[in-house]
Design a protein around this motif. Structure first.
Motif, PDB file in Angstrom:
ATOM      1  N   CYS A  29     -10.437  -9.734  -0.751  1.00 30.57           N
ATOM      2  CA  CYS A  29     -10.041  -8.410  -1.457  1.00 30.57           C
ATOM      3  C   CYS A  29     -10.846  -8.719  -2.883  1.00 30.57           C
ATOM      4  O   CYS A  29     -11.147  -9.529  -3.612  1.00 30.57           O
ATOM      5  CB  CYS A  29      -8.635  -8.037  -1.860  1.00 30.57           C
ATOM      6  SG  CYS A  29      -7.788  -9.272  -3.031  1.00 30.57           S
ATOM      7  N   VAL A  42     -13.622  -0.865   3.499  1.00 29.74           N
ATOM      8  CA  VAL A  42     -13.051  -2.084   4.395  1.00 29.74           C
ATOM      9  C   VAL A  42     -14.041  -2.732   5.160  1.00 29.74           C
ATOM     10  O   VAL A  42     -15.096  -2.068   5.662  1.00 29.74           O
ATOM     11  CB  VAL A  42     -12.052  -1.467   5.234  1.00 29.74           C
ATOM     12  CG1 VAL A  42     -11.656  -2.286   6.206  1.00 29.74           C
ATOM     13  CG2 VAL A  42     -11.241  -0.658   4.601  1.00 29.74           C
ATOM     14  N   ALA A  55     -11.261  -4.472   0.703  1.00 25.77           N
ATOM     15  CA  ALA A  55     -10.667  -5.221   1.535  1.00 25.77           C
ATOM     16  C   ALA A  55     -11.415  -5.774   2.857  1.00 25.77           C
ATOM     17  O   ALA A  55     -11.971  -4.885   3.427  1.00 25.77           O
ATOM     18  CB  ALA A  55      -9.290  -4.583   2.001  1.00 25.77           C
ATOM     19  N   VAL A  99      -8.085   2.328  -0.666  1.00 21.63           N
ATOM     20  CA  VAL A  99      -9.282   1.142  -0.272  1.00 21.63           C
ATOM     21  C   VAL A  99     -10.473   2.010  -0.255  1.00 21.63           C
ATOM     22  O   VAL A  99     -10.580   2.968   0.654  1.00 21.63           O
ATOM     23  CB  VAL A  99      -9.050  -0.026   1.002  1.00 21.63           C
ATOM     24  CG1 VAL A  99     -10.067  -0.823   0.914  1.00 21.63           C
ATOM     25  CG2 VAL A  99      -7.739  -0.483   0.281  1.00 21.63           C
ATOM     26  N   LEU A 112       0.889  -1.292  -0.030  1.00 19.34           N
ATOM     27  CA  LEU A 112       0.081  -0.061   0.004  1.00 19.34           C
ATOM     28  C   LEU A 112       0.874   1.229   0.059  1.00 19.34           C
ATOM     29  O   LEU A 112       0.306   2.166  -0.564  1.00 19.34           O
ATOM     30  CB  LEU A 112      -0.811   0.161   0.952  1.00 19.34           C
ATOM     31  CG  LEU A 112      -2.008  -1.166   1.356  1.00 19.34           C
ATOM     32  CD1 LEU A 112      -2.452  -1.104   2.808  1.00 19.34           C
ATOM     33  CD2 LEU A 112      -2.929  -1.243   0.307  1.00 19.34           C
ATOM     34  N   TYR A 148      -5.758   1.071   5.553  1.00 10.78           N
ATOM     35  CA  TYR A 148      -6.392   0.665   4.000  1.00 10.78           C
ATOM     36  C   TYR A 148      -7.127   2.237   3.554  1.00 10.78           C
ATOM     37  O   TYR A 148      -6.748   2.185   2.356  1.00 10.78           O
ATOM     38  CB  TYR A 148      -7.555  -0.207   4.347  1.00 10.78           C
ATOM     39  CG  TYR A 148      -7.122  -1.801   4.354  1.00 10.78           C
ATOM     40  CD1 TYR A 148      -6.258  -2.314   3.523  1.00 10.78           C
ATOM     41  CD2 TYR A 148      -7.228  -2.407   5.594  1.00 10.78           C
ATOM     42  CE1 TYR A 148      -5.757  -3.679   3.602  1.00 10.78           C
ATOM     43  CE2 TYR A 148      -6.995  -3.822   5.721  1.00 10.78           C
ATOM     44  CZ  TYR A 148      -6.243  -4.519   4.547  1.00 10.78           C
ATOM     45  OH  TYR A 148      -5.880  -5.477   4.878  1.00 10.78           O
ATOM     46  N   ARG A 156      -7.499  -1.504 -11.519  1.00  9.17           N
ATOM     47  CA  ARG A 156      -6.766  -2.382 -10.386  1.00  9.17           C
ATOM     48  C   ARG A 156      -6.696  -3.486 -10.474  1.00  9.17           C
ATOM     49  O   ARG A 156      -5.970  -4.570  -9.916  1.00  9.17           O
ATOM     50  CB  ARG A 156      -7.451  -1.784  -9.039  1.00  9.17           C
ATOM     51  CG  ARG A 156      -7.506  -0.536  -8.686  1.00  9.17           C
ATOM     52  CD  ARG A 156      -8.218  -0.131  -7.140  1.00  9.17           C
ATOM     53  NE  ARG A 156      -8.372   1.289  -6.971  1.00  9.17           N
ATOM     54  CZ  ARG A 156      -8.604   1.680  -6.035  1.00  9.17           C
ATOM     55  NH1 ARG A 156      -8.490   1.101  -4.767  1.00  9.17           N
ATOM     56  NH2 ARG A 156      -8.827   2.973  -5.813  1.00  9.17           N
ATOM     57  N   ASN A 215      -9.919  -2.183  -4.353  1.00  8.21           N
ATOM     58  CA  ASN A 215     -10.990  -1.625  -4.144  1.00  8.21           C
ATOM     59  C   ASN A 215     -11.896  -1.851  -2.786  1.00  8.21           C
ATOM     60  O   ASN A 215     -12.192  -0.989  -1.992  1.00  8.21           O
ATOM     61  CB  ASN A 215     -12.204  -1.687  -5.224  1.00  8.21           C
ATOM     62  CG  ASN A 215     -11.608  -1.328  -6.547  1.00  8.21           C
ATOM     63  OD1 ASN A 215     -10.788  -2.296  -6.976  1.00  8.21           O
ATOM     64  ND2 ASN A 215     -11.618  -0.230  -6.981  1.00  8.21           N
ATOM     65  N   ALA A 248      -3.694  -0.302  -4.121  1.00  8.97           N
ATOM     66  CA  ALA A 248      -4.583  -0.976  -3.033  1.00  8.97           C
ATOM     67  C   ALA A 248      -6.010  -1.543  -3.793  1.00  8.97           C
ATOM     68  O   ALA A 248      -6.045  -1.592  -5.002  1.00  8.97           O
ATOM     69  CB  ALA A 248      -5.199   0.250  -2.414  1.00  8.97           C
TER      70      ALA A 248
END
Length: 177
Positions: A82, A133, A105, A130, A71, A125, A88, A103, A101
């Motif tokens: 993930c 999360v 996590a 991200v 990251l 994150y 990405r 999209n 990262a």
């Protein structure tokens, strides 16, 4: 999880591989991550399966489990689940860590994890790009979703959804079955 040492991402990347040992680097702190239990793995399997089924053969969309992301220069994290979308998803499938990262996590929170470290991971994150999360709590059968400064809490009779994947949903209770 216990902090062992402080190091850079380059030092972390140079560590020798050790079978069965799992590490993450969080804000320069080397953290030993416990091995997953069968319950943990079952919980990870459920959203990964549902996500892969939804994404189907969409060429620029991937769902994975337990992949390391670089990251930043001092953060190497391995979300349990993930999702990589659009540009990405354009990664070398044979190489880790993945630069940048995901999209989404998702972390399955084990009883041995400290609240402070799980919170630091969420903030890290989000800081590095991200978009969502998900924290999945087996002990209470609930999910916390963080997107920017917003937080949602889902109980087992509610559906896990995301604006990032229109049309996808998963009953929270099914995460734990």
């Amino acid at each position: 999880m216990a902090t062992i040492a402080t190091m850079t991402g380059a030092q972390f990347d140079a560590l020798p591989y050790e079978e069965g040992r799992r590490w993450e680097l969080l804000e320069g702190d080397l953290i030993e991550v416990s091995s997953p239990t069968p319950e943990h793995q079952d919980i990870v399997f459920n959203p990964v399966t549902a996500l892969k089924q939804h994404l189907g053969s969409r060429p620029r969309a991937r769902a994975h489990q337990d992949i390391e992301f670089a990251l930043s220069k001092q953060d190497r994290l391995r979300p349990d689940v993930c999702v990589l979308l659009d540009e990405r998803a354009d990664v070398d499938p044979r190489k880790v860590p993945i630069l940048g990262a995901p999209n989404i996590a998702a972390e399955v929170i084990s009883p041995s994890e400290r609240a402070g470290e799980t919170r630091r991971k969420v903030l890290t994150y989000l800081k590095w790009g991200v978009q969502e999360v998900w924290q999945i709590y087996p002990a209470t059968h609930e999910v916390l979703i963080y997107a920017g400064s917003k937080r949602r809490e889902l109980q087992q009779d509610e559906y896990l959804t995301t604006d990032l994947l229109p049309g996808w949903s998963l009953l929270v209770a099914l995460l734990f079955s």
